[in-house]
Design a protein around this motif. Structure first.
Motif, PDB file in Angstrom:
ATOM      1  N   ALA A   1      38.646  43.060  51.829  1.00  0.00           N
ATOM      2  CA  ALA A   1      39.097  44.393  50.684  1.00  0.00           C
ATOM      3  C   ALA A   1      39.265  44.130  49.729  1.00  0.00           C
ATOM      4  O   ALA A   1      39.288  44.540  48.394  1.00  0.00           O
ATOM      5  CB  ALA A   1      40.794  44.641  51.104  1.00  0.00           C
ATOM      6  N   ALA A   2      40.280  42.778  48.955  1.00  0.00           N
ATOM      7  CA  ALA A   2      39.993  42.651  47.696  1.00  0.00           C
ATOM      8  C   ALA A   2      38.574  42.009  47.384  1.00  0.00           C
ATOM      9  O   ALA A   2      39.046  42.561  45.894  1.00  0.00           O
ATOM     10  CB  ALA A   2      41.172  40.635  47.556  1.00  0.00           C
ATOM     11  N   ALA A   3      37.720  42.031  47.614  1.00  0.00           N
ATOM     12  CA  ALA A   3      36.319  41.783  46.839  1.00  0.00           C
ATOM     13  C   ALA A   3      35.577  43.174  46.747  1.00  0.00           C
ATOM     14  O   ALA A   3      35.595  42.919  45.259  1.00  0.00           O
ATOM     15  CB  ALA A   3      35.457  40.944  47.784  1.00  0.00           C
ATOM     16  N   ALA A   4      36.672  44.146  47.633  1.00  0.00           N
ATOM     17  CA  ALA A   4      35.832  45.751  46.870  1.00  0.00           C
ATOM     18  C   ALA A   4      36.824  46.162  45.717  1.00  0.00           C
ATOM     19  O   ALA A   4      36.272  46.470  44.969  1.00  0.00           O
ATOM     20  CB  ALA A   4      36.322  46.442  48.484  1.00  0.00           C
ATOM     21  N   SER A   5      37.873  45.496  45.832  1.00  0.00           N
ATOM     22  CA  SER A   5      38.631  45.978  44.824  1.00  0.00           C
ATOM     23  C   SER A   5      38.139  46.103  44.090  1.00  0.00           C
ATOM     24  O   SER A   5      38.798  45.681  42.287  1.00  0.00           O
ATOM     25  CB  SER A   5      40.085  45.814  45.443  1.00  0.00           C
ATOM     26  OG  SER A   5      41.349  45.808  44.211  1.00  0.00           O
ATOM     27  N   PHE A   6      37.709  44.243  43.421  1.00  0.00           N
ATOM     28  CA  PHE A   6      37.781  43.924  42.720  1.00  0.00           C
ATOM     29  C   PHE A   6      36.030  44.417  42.339  1.00  0.00           C
ATOM     30  O   PHE A   6      35.800  44.734  40.625  1.00  0.00           O
ATOM     31  CB  PHE A   6      37.420  41.929  42.778  1.00  0.00           C
ATOM     32  CG  PHE A   6      36.532  41.133  41.820  1.00  0.00           C
ATOM     33  CD1 PHE A   6      37.326  41.153  40.505  1.00  0.00           C
ATOM     34  CD2 PHE A   6      35.139  41.556  41.583  1.00  0.00           C
ATOM     35  CE1 PHE A   6      36.322  40.584  39.705  1.00  0.00           C
ATOM     36  CE2 PHE A   6      34.024  40.619  40.352  1.00  0.00           C
ATOM     37  CZ  PHE A   6      35.070  40.545  39.661  1.00  0.00           C
ATOM     38  N   ARG A   7      35.412  44.490  42.601  1.00  0.00           N
ATOM     39  CA  ARG A   7      34.077  45.591  42.093  1.00  0.00           C
ATOM     40  C   ARG A   7      34.640  46.863  42.022  1.00  0.00           C
ATOM     41  O   ARG A   7      33.707  47.011  40.555  1.00  0.00           O
ATOM     42  CB  ARG A   7      33.347  45.735  43.574  1.00  0.00           C
ATOM     43  CG  ARG A   7      32.390  44.457  44.219  1.00  0.00           C
ATOM     44  CD  ARG A   7      31.085  44.432  44.771  1.00  0.00           C
ATOM     45  NE  ARG A   7      32.001  45.099  45.874  1.00  0.00           N
ATOM     46  CZ  ARG A   7      31.898  45.224  47.555  1.00  0.00           C
ATOM     47  NH1 ARG A   7      32.396  43.484  46.921  1.00  0.00           N
ATOM     48  NH2 ARG A   7      32.475  45.379  48.158  1.00  0.00           N
ATOM     49  N   GLU A   8      35.628  47.801  41.953  1.00  0.00           N
ATOM     50  CA  GLU A   8      35.506  48.545  41.917  1.00  0.00           C
ATOM     51  C   GLU A   8      37.279  48.471  40.398  1.00  0.00           C
ATOM     52  O   GLU A   8      36.080  48.890  39.470  1.00  0.00           O
ATOM     53  CB  GLU A   8      36.747  49.091  43.026  1.00  0.00           C
ATOM     54  CG  GLU A   8      37.454  51.687  41.893  1.00  0.00           C
ATOM     55  CD  GLU A   8      38.482  51.483  42.542  1.00  0.00           C
ATOM     56  OE1 GLU A   8      38.415  51.333  44.001  1.00  0.00           O
ATOM     57  OE2 GLU A   8      38.936  52.704  42.832  1.00  0.00           O
ATOM     58  N   LEU A   9      38.167  47.568  40.305  1.00  0.00           N
ATOM     59  CA  LEU A   9      38.474  47.803  39.438  1.00  0.00           C
ATOM     60  C   LEU A   9      38.649  46.285  37.663  1.00  0.00           C
ATOM     61  O   LEU A   9      38.844  47.132  37.091  1.00  0.00           O
ATOM     62  CB  LEU A   9      40.313  47.391  40.273  1.00  0.00           C
ATOM     63  CG  LEU A   9      40.737  48.031  40.826  1.00  0.00           C
ATOM     64  CD1 LEU A   9      42.229  48.188  41.318  1.00  0.00           C
ATOM     65  CD2 LEU A   9      40.509  50.144  39.940  1.00  0.00           C
ATOM     66  N   VAL A  10      38.104  45.434  38.631  1.00  0.00           N
ATOM     67  CA  VAL A  10      37.792  44.583  37.297  1.00  0.00           C
ATOM     68  C   VAL A  10      36.655  44.343  37.109  1.00  0.00           C
ATOM     69  O   VAL A  10      36.262  44.205  35.967  1.00  0.00           O
ATOM     70  CB  VAL A  10      38.356  43.172  38.651  1.00  0.00           C
ATOM     71  CG1 VAL A  10      38.375  41.827  36.983  1.00  0.00           C
ATOM     72  CG2 VAL A  10      39.652  43.222  39.215  1.00  0.00           C
TER      73      VAL A  10
END
Ligand code: CAA
Length: 407
Positions: free
Chosen positions: A277-286
């Motif tokens: 989930a953190a990796a997906a969040s990284f791709r979207e937000l960062v």
């Protein structure tokens, strides 16, 4: 009163080195720099450039783009850890080169990569303190990152400058007044007087960065209003997160840490696989904020603001009315987490010159890079196609001399 950044302008020096060439020369797998650090290229300064010319060119571009009368600037702050004199600030040279008013306050700030944020916050507070008096500050973050040849830090070198106009008419970012700060005396990265290259305890510096993020973000999150709904996290409230990025992979490590703190503090939030989930969040937000910095490398205190300029330039129109989270870390150390709202009118100011600067560089080979790294700072003539506004001519009578060549 809304106070923040009216617009930004960047300057990237004339030369660049592809990290695949450096990897080949150092006998390192290219994937280590590309995937392990997230880097593709590093910006390099030719002999005719130094931190003064980088800062002054970014400032000149900003003044030109904003159609600003230099007399309207009442404060010039230059943030840098690459000064050229023990007493005379870089800001003083820049003040002269830009032809600013003699009624303008002028000084440098140094705290490793945090100084740009210290300058921005100082300028914003000065604008707020002016009440209804019109106040405009020019904040310039500029640095040249140098580590010893062949050292682990070598692929994370870079250089660049970002100029920001701070006032009560922000079109690029309205700054939040609540911020979270974390300071701690550590020896993770430093540069003793007389040394051109920094010293660093690499893995320790990563740990110090993450500890500082934990402290600053936790303090910031506690101030967040309105209170969080059950299961709601701070990451739900922002369009993007920007981190100080000495190398893009550092931002991935930082986001992993932030997500862990943020989501665990959100009662009722169900996350089955935090890493995925953190990796997906990284791709979207960062990740969208890191594309340009991967072609510049570490520009120390300018790094975070280079990422901001690049993100607004690439996606500004889509971000109007959305909120950003920003994290600044300076070794030594001081860190600050803050947020900003992108005004709906951002599209009018979103071209900060990032794409144009990156497109005009000359690529050098490793032999030329090593000659540049070993050469004393003598100044020189501008190379063919030079896009900067000023050059460092050299030292005469123990005084550094500069000349305007463009804009
Ligand atoms: N393929 C893919 N990845 C590879 C690889 C390969 N063949 N070989 C190695 N890697 C990966 C490693 O697994 C590692 O990734 P993880 O951290 O995710 O595990 C990454 O490449 C780096 O490799 P090492 O762990 O071997 O580290 P290193 O010896 O190359 O040093 C560094 C890395 C410490 C960042 C070094 O470049 C350095 O000292 N840089 C300067 C200091 C710095 O930037 N610190 C950051 C925090 S401090 C700060 O932010 C202030 C500032 O601006 C300086």
């Amino acid at each position: 009163m809304s106070v923040g950044i009216e617009r930004l302008a960047v300057y990237v020096p004339a030369y660049a080195l592809k990290l695949e060439d450096l990897a080949a020369a150092r006998g390192v797998a290219p994937e280590k720099y590309r995937d392990g650090l997230g880097l593709g290229e590093m910006a390099l300064v030719p002999p005719c450039e130094d931190v003064v010319t980088l800062a002054a060119t970014a400032g000149a571009r900003l003044i030109g783009a904003a159609h600003l009368d230099p007399a309207q600037i009442g404060m010039l702050l230059v943030a840098t850890e690459t000064p050229v004199d023990h007493a005379k600030p870089v800001a003083s040279f820049v003040h002269g080169l830009l032809g600013l008013s003699s009624h303008c306050r002028v000084w440098d700030l140094t705290h490793a990569c945090y100084a740009g944020t210290a300058a921005l916050m100082t300028a914003a507070d000065w604008v707020r303190a002016g009440g209804h008096r019109v106040r405009r500050a020019l904040v310039i973050a500029a640095d040249i990152a140098r580590y010893p040849l062949g050292s682990p830090g070598e692929p994370t070198q870079g250089a660049g400058a970002v100029a920001m106009l701070v006032d009560a008419e922000p079109q690029a970012l309205i700054l939040s007044e609540d911020t979270g700060v974390h300071a701690r005396h550590v020896h993770d990265f430093w540069r003793p007087l007389g040394r051109r290259e920094a010293l660093v305890d690499g893995q320790y510096s990563i740990a110090c960065y993450l500890d500082a993020l934990t402290g600053a973000f936790t303090a910031f999150r506690a101030l967040e209003r309105p209170p969080f709904e059950p299961g709601e996290a701070f990451t739900d409230r922002v369009a993007h997160l920007l981190y100080h990025s000495p190398f893009p992979k550092m931002a991935a490590k930082a986001h992993r840490r932030l997500v862990e703190i943020d989501w665990r503090a959100a009662p009722g939030r169900v996350v089955e696989d935090l890493d995925t989930a953190a990796a997906a969040s990284f791709r979207e937000l960062v990740a969208p904020g890191l594309e340009a910095i991967a072609r510049v490398g570490n520009c120390y205190t300018a790094s975070l603001y280079f990422c901001l300029a690049a993100l607004l330039e690439a996606q500004g129109r889509r971000l109007g009315g959305r909120r950003l989270g920003l994290f600044s870390y300076g070794s030594g150390s001081c860190a600050e987490f803050f947020s900003g709202l992108v005004p709906a009118s951002v599209a009018a100011v979103s071209d900060a010159g990032v794409a144009a600067s990156l497109a005009r560089r000359t690529y050098v080979d490793v032999a030329a890079y090593e000659r540049l790294a070993r050469a004393p700072e003598t100044g020189g003539d501008p190379p063919p196609g030079f896009a900067g506004a000023f050059i460092f001519e050299g030292v005469r009578g123990e005084q550094r001399r500069y000349a305007r060549v463009g804009i």
